[in-house]
Design a protein around this motif. Structure first.
Motif, mmCIF file in Angstrom:
data_model
loop_
_atom_site.group_PDB
_atom_site.id
_atom_site.type_symbol
_atom_site.label_atom_id
_atom_site.label_comp_id
_atom_site.label_asym_id
_atom_site.label_seq_id
_atom_site.Cartn_x
_atom_site.Cartn_y
_atom_site.Cartn_z
ATOM 1 N N ARG A 255 0.818 -1.213 0.000
ATOM 2 C CA ARG A 255 0.000 0.000 0.000
ATOM 3 C C ARG A 255 0.855 1.268 0.000
ATOM 4 N N LEU A 256 2.173 1.101 0.148
ATOM 5 C CA LEU A 256 3.062 2.259 0.208
ATOM 6 C C LEU A 256 3.305 2.831 -1.188
ATOM 7 N N TYR A 257 3.277 4.155 -1.274
ATOM 8 C CA TYR A 257 3.529 4.853 -2.531
ATOM 9 C C TYR A 257 4.789 5.691 -2.366
ATOM 10 N N PHE A 258 5.650 5.695 -3.361
ATOM 11 C CA PHE A 258 6.843 6.535 -3.290
ATOM 12 C C PHE A 258 7.235 6.980 -4.698
ATOM 13 N N ASP A 259 8.045 8.021 -4.770
ATOM 14 C CA ASP A 259 8.499 8.590 -6.037
ATOM 15 C C ASP A 259 9.988 8.894 -5.886
ATOM 16 N N ALA A 260 10.819 7.984 -6.351
ATOM 17 C CA ALA A 260 12.271 8.124 -6.180
ATOM 18 C C ALA A 260 12.803 9.363 -6.887
ATOM 19 N N ALA A 261 12.196 9.726 -8.031
ATOM 20 C CA ALA A 261 12.663 10.893 -8.786
ATOM 21 C C ALA A 261 12.421 12.178 -7.997
ATOM 22 N N LEU A 262 11.232 12.311 -7.415
ATOM 23 C CA LEU A 262 10.928 13.499 -6.617
ATOM 24 C C LEU A 262 11.801 13.544 -5.373
ATOM 25 N N GLU A 263 11.973 12.392 -4.742
ATOM 26 C CA GLU A 263 12.837 12.312 -3.559
ATOM 27 C C GLU A 263 14.249 12.808 -3.882
ATOM 28 N N GLU A 264 14.789 12.362 -5.016
ATOM 29 C CA GLU A 264 16.145 12.762 -5.407
ATOM 30 C C GLU A 264 16.199 14.251 -5.747
ATOM 31 N N ASP A 265 15.160 14.743 -6.437
ATOM 32 C CA ASP A 265 15.130 16.159 -6.797
ATOM 33 C C ASP A 265 15.166 17.045 -5.552
ATOM 34 N N GLU B 198 -1.862 10.060 -1.537
ATOM 35 C CA GLU B 198 -1.003 8.873 -1.412
ATOM 36 C C GLU B 198 -0.035 9.020 -0.239
ATOM 37 N N LEU B 199 0.485 10.243 -0.044
ATOM 38 C CA LEU B 199 1.442 10.450 1.037
ATOM 39 C C LEU B 199 0.749 10.427 2.408
ATOM 40 N N VAL B 200 -0.488 10.916 2.471
ATOM 41 C CA VAL B 200 -1.257 10.795 3.719
ATOM 42 C C VAL B 200 -1.456 9.323 4.059
ATOM 43 N N SER B 201 -1.774 8.534 3.027
ATOM 44 C CA SER B 201 -1.903 7.085 3.218
ATOM 45 C C SER B 201 -0.576 6.472 3.665
ATOM 46 N N ASP B 202 0.528 6.957 3.089
ATOM 47 C CA ASP B 202 1.856 6.475 3.482
ATOM 48 C C ASP B 202 2.105 6.691 4.971
ATOM 49 N N ILE B 203 1.734 7.866 5.456
ATOM 50 C CA ILE B 203 1.946 8.171 6.876
ATOM 51 C C ILE B 203 1.208 7.152 7.743
ATOM 52 N N GLU B 204 -0.046 6.856 7.371
ATOM 53 C CA GLU B 204 -0.836 5.892 8.149
ATOM 54 C C GLU B 204 -0.211 4.500 8.110
ATOM 55 N N VAL B 205 0.214 4.075 6.919
ATOM 56 C CA VAL B 205 0.806 2.736 6.775
ATOM 57 C C VAL B 205 2.130 2.650 7.521
ATOM 58 N N LEU B 206 2.962 3.672 7.394
ATOM 59 C CA LEU B 206 4.269 3.657 8.053
ATOM 60 C C LEU B 206 4.118 3.686 9.572
ATOM 61 N N GLU B 207 3.152 4.446 10.061
ATOM 62 C CA GLU B 207 2.910 4.457 11.510
ATOM 63 C C GLU B 207 2.412 3.096 11.980
#
Length: 407
Positions: free
Chosen positions: A123-133, A262-271
């Motif tokens: 369920r985790l969403y990430f964007d490696a390109a944005l992270e690197e930028d 997606e990032l709000v969902s990430d926070i919930e999943v990571l917590e």
């Protein structure tokens, strides 16, 4: 569920201890406010997740969740089109990094038994390109890299060059004829413009624009005519730099805002993952096991240990209830372990319903209860004229009125 009654079993102390193993601020708060799960399937799923996280951490060496600061409010602003600051964008970068590392760490383990935690990680969403930028363009909470854009690099190079030319020209005043008119042999700034500190009596000897005067009136800060245009150009370049920095921050913020949900969902999943990793660490420390779970009222512990008592001193207990008999009377001398046995029985059930593995033998079994009704300790009350015995009788009467098949 009556939290006050459950606290009599000291579950709140366990929750606080487990919360110390969590990495994220949100995870700690969620753990401290946990209530025992009353749904059988949900309780089983939580226990499975904890058991799988024990494997991930201590068999396969998967790392815990990477820390990122609380970021929900900033995400909401970005989603509405607001530009984030450098520090806030770095927080977004930390969140993206945490999601990517958590996902790749779990995905890299081929154990087919790790089903529940894999569903969570997917369920985790990430964007490696944005992270690197963000990582390359934002240097700190207050600074954007020169290389964030070609235009910014060019502007800052021109600013550095112009600063050197202005300083070089003003240095001629310090070492030349005009030096005798200056209060100090230094170049200073007023309103972001280079000026010379000129003695009040010589203010007409230096042609230029007066920006300020010292509190004593002995010094005037004058911008010489010869650097006026260069200062104007420097101010213009500073405006260009500010606009370009705002454009860069705005563009990165829009990209963060587009994936806000997606990032709000990430926070919930990571917590949630962080919470189960914390449970796993606590379970590993206590050599805990996953008990079998039922909804039939059966409670059975083999060598159950109270988790708050030193392992070198605790006396393990064996207790069975709900299969061949539904009532259990324990008698014995003072300090013989009766209260500890009662607390252990209630606490291990409550822990299991919170997704905690329990310090007992693998053959142990717990039931998922709807409610815990507890009478432990001295219930005397001077205000209500209750003796200790009367206090217990009042409490037990209340328990009998509330008791149902799944309490």
């Amino acid at each position: 569920m009556n939290r006050k009654a459950i606290e009599k079993t000291e579950l709140n102390k366990i929750l606080s201890l487990v919360a110390e193993y969590a990495v994220l601020d949100g995870s700690r708060e969620r753990l401290k406010s946990l209530s025992p799960e009353t749904d059988l399937s949900a309780a089983k799923k939580s226990l499975e997740l904890t058991e799988e996280c024990v494997k991930l951490l201590f068999t396969y060496g998967v790392g815990k969740i990477e820390y990122f600061p609380p970021f929900a409010d900033e995400l909401e602003r970005a989603a509405k089109g607001s530009a984030l600051s450098c520090g806030e964008l770095l927080s977004a970068c930390s969140l993206l990094r945490a999601a990517r590392i958590a996902h790749s760490g779990i995905a890299g383990v081929t154990d087919e038994e790790l089903k529940a935690v894999r569903v969570l990680a997917d369920r985790l969403y990430f964007d490696a390109a944005l992270e690197e930028d963000i990582q390359t363009k934002i240097l700190s909470d207050t600074e954007v890299s020169d290389y964030a854009s070609d235009r910014l690099y060019t502007i800052r190079r021109e600013i550095r060059s112009l600063n050197e030319r202005i300083r070089s020209r003003l240095a001629e005043y310090l070492t030349g004829e005009e030096g005798k008119y200056l209060q100090d042999g230094i170049v200073t700034m007023r309103d972001n413009r280079y000026v010379l500190p000129v003695r009040a009596e010589y203010k007409r000897n230096i042609k230029g624009f007066i920006h300020d005067r010292s509190a004593s009136g002995a010094t005037f800060f004058i911008e010489p005519e010869q650097v006026l245009e260069m200062n104007n150009e420097l101010r213009s370049l500073a405006i260009d730099e500010k606009e370009e920095v705002e454009r860069i921050l705005g563009e990165l913020s829009r990209r963060v805002g587009f994936m806000g949900k997606e990032l709000v969902s990430d926070i919930e999943v990571l917590e949630e993952l962080d919470g189960f990793y914390a449970r796993a660490e606590y379970a590993y420390k206590l050599s805990s096991v996953k008990p079998s779970v039922n909804a039939s009222g059966i409670v059975s512990f083999d060598c159950g240990r109270h988790p708050l008592i030193d392992r070198k001193k605790v006396v393990p207990i064996t207790l069975s209830l709900g299969r061949d008999y539904r009532f259990l009377l324990i008698s014995g001398p003072n300090t013989g372990g009766k209260t500890v046995t009662l607390k252990t029985a209630g606490l291990l059930c409550a822990m299991a319903q919170c997704g905690f593995l329990i310090p007992a033998d693998e053959r142990s079994e717990v039931c998922v209860f709807d409610e815990f009704l507890v009478d432990i300790g001295d219930e005397q009350s001077i205000e209500q004229s209750l003796s200790t015995f009367s206090g217990h009788m009042k409490k037990i009467t209340g328990i009998l009125e509330l008791a149902m098949p799944h309490t």
